[in-house]
Design a protein around this motif. Structure first.
Motif, mmCIF file in Angstrom:
data_model
loop_
_atom_site.group_PDB
_atom_site.id
_atom_site.type_symbol
_atom_site.label_atom_id
_atom_site.label_comp_id
_atom_site.label_asym_id
_atom_site.label_seq_id
_atom_site.Cartn_x
_atom_site.Cartn_y
_atom_site.Cartn_z
ATOM 1 N N ASP A 186 0.818 -1.223 0.000
ATOM 2 C CA ASP A 186 0.000 0.000 0.000
ATOM 3 C C ASP A 186 0.848 1.268 0.000
ATOM 4 O O ASP A 186 0.325 2.363 -0.103
ATOM 5 C CB ASP A 186 -0.947 0.008 1.209
ATOM 6 N N GLY A 187 2.161 1.116 0.138
ATOM 7 C CA GLY A 187 3.064 2.261 0.068
ATOM 8 C C GLY A 187 3.092 3.142 1.294
ATOM 9 O O GLY A 187 3.722 4.190 1.283
ATOM 10 N N GLU A 188 2.435 2.757 2.387
ATOM 11 C CA GLU A 188 2.385 3.601 3.584
ATOM 12 C C GLU A 188 2.807 2.836 4.835
ATOM 13 O O GLU A 188 2.398 3.171 5.931
ATOM 14 C CB GLU A 188 0.964 4.135 3.782
ATOM 15 N N SER A 189 3.625 1.814 4.674
ATOM 16 C CA SER A 189 3.975 0.955 5.799
ATOM 17 C C SER A 189 4.763 1.678 6.888
ATOM 18 O O SER A 189 4.701 1.301 8.049
ATOM 19 C CB SER A 189 4.794 -0.245 5.301
ATOM 20 N N SER A 190 5.507 2.748 6.527
ATOM 21 C CA SER A 190 6.330 3.441 7.517
ATOM 22 C C SER A 190 5.498 4.250 8.505
ATOM 23 O O SER A 190 6.000 4.657 9.538
ATOM 24 C CB SER A 190 7.331 4.367 6.810
ATOM 25 N N HIS A 191 4.222 4.504 8.175
ATOM 26 C CA HIS A 191 3.375 5.302 9.053
ATOM 27 C C HIS A 191 2.173 4.515 9.565
ATOM 28 O O HIS A 191 1.224 5.095 10.078
ATOM 29 C CB HIS A 191 2.898 6.552 8.317
ATOM 30 N N ARG A 192 2.204 3.196 9.419
ATOM 31 C CA ARG A 192 1.082 2.372 9.846
ATOM 32 C C ARG A 192 1.574 1.114 10.539
ATOM 33 O O ARG A 192 2.714 0.693 10.370
ATOM 34 C CB ARG A 192 0.231 1.965 8.634
ATOM 35 N N VAL A 193 0.688 0.540 11.326
ATOM 36 C CA VAL A 193 1.000 -0.742 11.963
ATOM 37 C C VAL A 193 -0.075 -1.781 11.653
ATOM 38 O O VAL A 193 0.127 -2.967 11.865
ATOM 39 C CB VAL A 193 1.139 -0.593 13.496
ATOM 40 N N LEU A 194 -1.237 -1.312 11.153
ATOM 41 C CA LEU A 194 -2.341 -2.211 10.843
ATOM 42 C C LEU A 194 -2.408 -2.498 9.343
ATOM 43 O O LEU A 194 -2.058 -1.661 8.518
ATOM 44 C CB LEU A 194 -3.670 -1.609 11.305
ATOM 45 N N LEU A 195 -2.859 -3.679 9.020
ATOM 46 C CA LEU A 195 -3.014 -4.086 7.633
ATOM 47 C C LEU A 195 -4.352 -3.593 7.069
ATOM 48 O O LEU A 195 -5.306 -3.381 7.825
ATOM 49 C CB LEU A 195 -2.965 -5.610 7.521
ATOM 50 N N SER A 196 -4.409 -3.452 5.777
ATOM 51 C CA SER A 196 -5.682 -3.193 5.122
ATOM 52 C C SER A 196 -6.413 -4.527 4.975
ATOM 53 O O SER A 196 -5.851 -5.598 5.218
ATOM 54 C CB SER A 196 -5.456 -2.571 3.746
ATOM 55 N N ALA A 197 -7.672 -4.473 4.558
ATOM 56 C CA ALA A 197 -8.454 -5.701 4.398
ATOM 57 C C ALA A 197 -7.823 -6.621 3.360
ATOM 58 O O ALA A 197 -7.757 -7.840 3.547
ATOM 59 C CB ALA A 197 -9.892 -5.355 4.009
ATOM 60 N N GLU A 198 -7.337 -6.046 2.265
ATOM 61 C CA GLU A 198 -6.723 -6.851 1.206
ATOM 62 C C GLU A 198 -5.403 -7.457 1.681
ATOM 63 O O GLU A 198 -5.105 -8.621 1.403
ATOM 64 C CB GLU A 198 -6.480 -5.979 -0.034
ATOM 65 N N GLN A 232 13.024 -4.975 8.999
ATOM 66 C CA GLN A 232 12.210 -4.438 10.083
ATOM 67 C C GLN A 232 11.633 -3.072 9.766
ATOM 68 O O GLN A 232 10.572 -2.696 10.282
ATOM 69 C CB GLN A 232 13.031 -4.364 11.372
ATOM 70 N N GLY A 233 12.301 -2.308 8.901
ATOM 71 C CA GLY A 233 11.791 -0.987 8.539
ATOM 72 C C GLY A 233 10.471 -1.048 7.790
ATOM 73 O O GLY A 233 9.708 -0.088 7.803
ATOM 74 N N SER A 234 10.206 -2.164 7.126
ATOM 75 C CA SER A 234 8.962 -2.329 6.367
ATOM 76 C C SER A 234 7.958 -3.234 7.065
ATOM 77 O O SER A 234 6.838 -3.402 6.575
ATOM 78 C CB SER A 234 9.280 -2.912 4.979
ATOM 79 N N LEU A 235 8.354 -3.808 8.187
ATOM 80 C CA LEU A 235 7.522 -4.807 8.858
ATOM 81 C C LEU A 235 6.416 -4.148 9.677
ATOM 82 O O LEU A 235 6.682 -3.326 10.551
ATOM 83 C CB LEU A 235 8.400 -5.666 9.773
ATOM 84 N N LEU A 236 5.173 -4.483 9.371
ATOM 85 C CA LEU A 236 4.036 -3.948 10.118
ATOM 86 C C LEU A 236 3.808 -4.765 11.380
ATOM 87 O O LEU A 236 3.917 -5.995 11.373
ATOM 88 C CB LEU A 236 2.777 -3.969 9.249
ATOM 89 N N ARG A 240 8.427 2.318 19.033
ATOM 90 C CA ARG A 240 7.953 3.156 17.931
ATOM 91 C C ARG A 240 6.649 2.609 17.361
ATOM 92 O O ARG A 240 5.706 3.354 17.089
ATOM 93 C CB ARG A 240 9.022 3.223 16.827
ATOM 94 N N ASN A 241 6.573 1.296 17.193
ATOM 95 C CA ASN A 241 5.372 0.684 16.635
ATOM 96 C C ASN A 241 4.198 0.716 17.613
ATOM 97 O O ASN A 241 3.040 0.840 17.198
ATOM 98 C CB ASN A 241 5.665 -0.760 16.223
#
Length: 276
Positions: free
Chosen positions: A125-137, A171-175, A209-210
């Motif tokens: 989704d291109g916004e992993s650095s500012h999120r911790v939750l997944l989208s439905a897809e 880890q930088g991309s891991l939600l 941070r997460n």
């Protein structure tokens, strides 16, 4: 035949004989090098290193499999529709075959493949650095992937420790929700992941941070129930770890180190709560 002709023939025969012996000697040396002690293990370690550092695992698998037989691709593994047509047993069989061709343990290849798929899901989704939750897809794709991982794990074709190592590499991309889903689906526990990282300070920084992002996202997210369940499970784990003297769980570090990690995270969370 003259004396000179006899000497020439003898000389030529001697050179040919020496040449043959030299060739045989080289062949024997190569054979001894290939069959020497530890050679197979060194080759396997080199193959694993190459596999871990390859930038595009999907391309590597296609090179090994060959163009006509694209049986297993990363896109197929993380795509729910594709996974519907690929049984876990078929994926396991393909992984065994590819691991044999690459000369690496199937558990290492499987773990690397799952980690790469997880990374693709997190950054889709291109916004992993500012999120911790997944989208439905994303959550749907992860569910399909974890079903495969559970099958591989049940059939001794998966390495938890290797997966942990691979996840820390990205880890930088891991939600955070991915880690929680791995935990509740019994693929890799949260404790195993935290304990597999040798740098405790880096682990605390990533986790705190997460957790802050989770608290920020909780109220605005449509998946509020998932966010609350995540926070509840994590806080419960930190409390148990931070104030529990003995534990029968497997560890890769000293027990007091994990307890200290939990204590520091709780302390930072309390300070943040007090400041707000």
């Amino acid at each position: 035949m003259s004396d000179s002709q006899v000497e020439g023939a003898a000389s030529t025969s001697g050179l040919g004989s020496r040449k043959r012996r030299w060739t045989e000697l080289l062949a024997g040396r190569v054979k001894r090098q290939m069959c020497g002690p530890g050679t197979e293990q060194k080759l396997q370690e080199s193959a694993v290193h190459l596999l871990r550092r390859h930038l595009n695992l999907n391309d590597l698998l296609l090179e090994v499999e060959g163009a006509p037989r694209k049986t297993l691709c990363l896109n197929q593994l993380i795509d729910p529709e594709a996974c519907t047509n690929l049984s876990s047993s078929l994926i396991g069989s393909a992984l065994r075959d590819q691991a044999s061709r690459l000369g690496v343990p199937v558990a290492v290849l499987s773990s690397r493949l799952v980690a790469s798929s997880i990374t693709q899901i997190c950054v889709s989704d291109g916004e992993s650095s500012h999120r911790v939750l997944l989208s439905a897809e994303q959550r749907k794709k992860l569910s399909s992937l974890l079903e495969v991982a559970q099958y591989l794990l049940a059939h001794s074709m998966f390495s938890r420790f290797s997966l942990c190592q691979e996840l820390w590499e990205v880890q930088g991309s891991l939600l955070l929700e991915v880690v929680w889903q791995l935990h509740i689906q019994n693929v890799v526990s949260f404790q195993e992941l935290l304990e597999s990282h040798a740098d405790t300070q880096a682990t605390v920084a990533w986790l705190f941070r997460n957790l802050c992002l989770l608290c920020e996202e909780m109220e605005a997210s449509p998946y509020n129930d998932i966010a609350r369940a995540m926070l509840s499970d994590l806080v419960q784990m930190f409390v148990l770890r931070g104030f529990q003297k003995n534990s029968d769980l497997r560890r890769n570090v000293e027990p007091e180190q994990m307890g200290q990690l939990a204590f520091v995270v709780l302390q930072r969370m309390l300070i943040l709560l007090h400041l707000n």
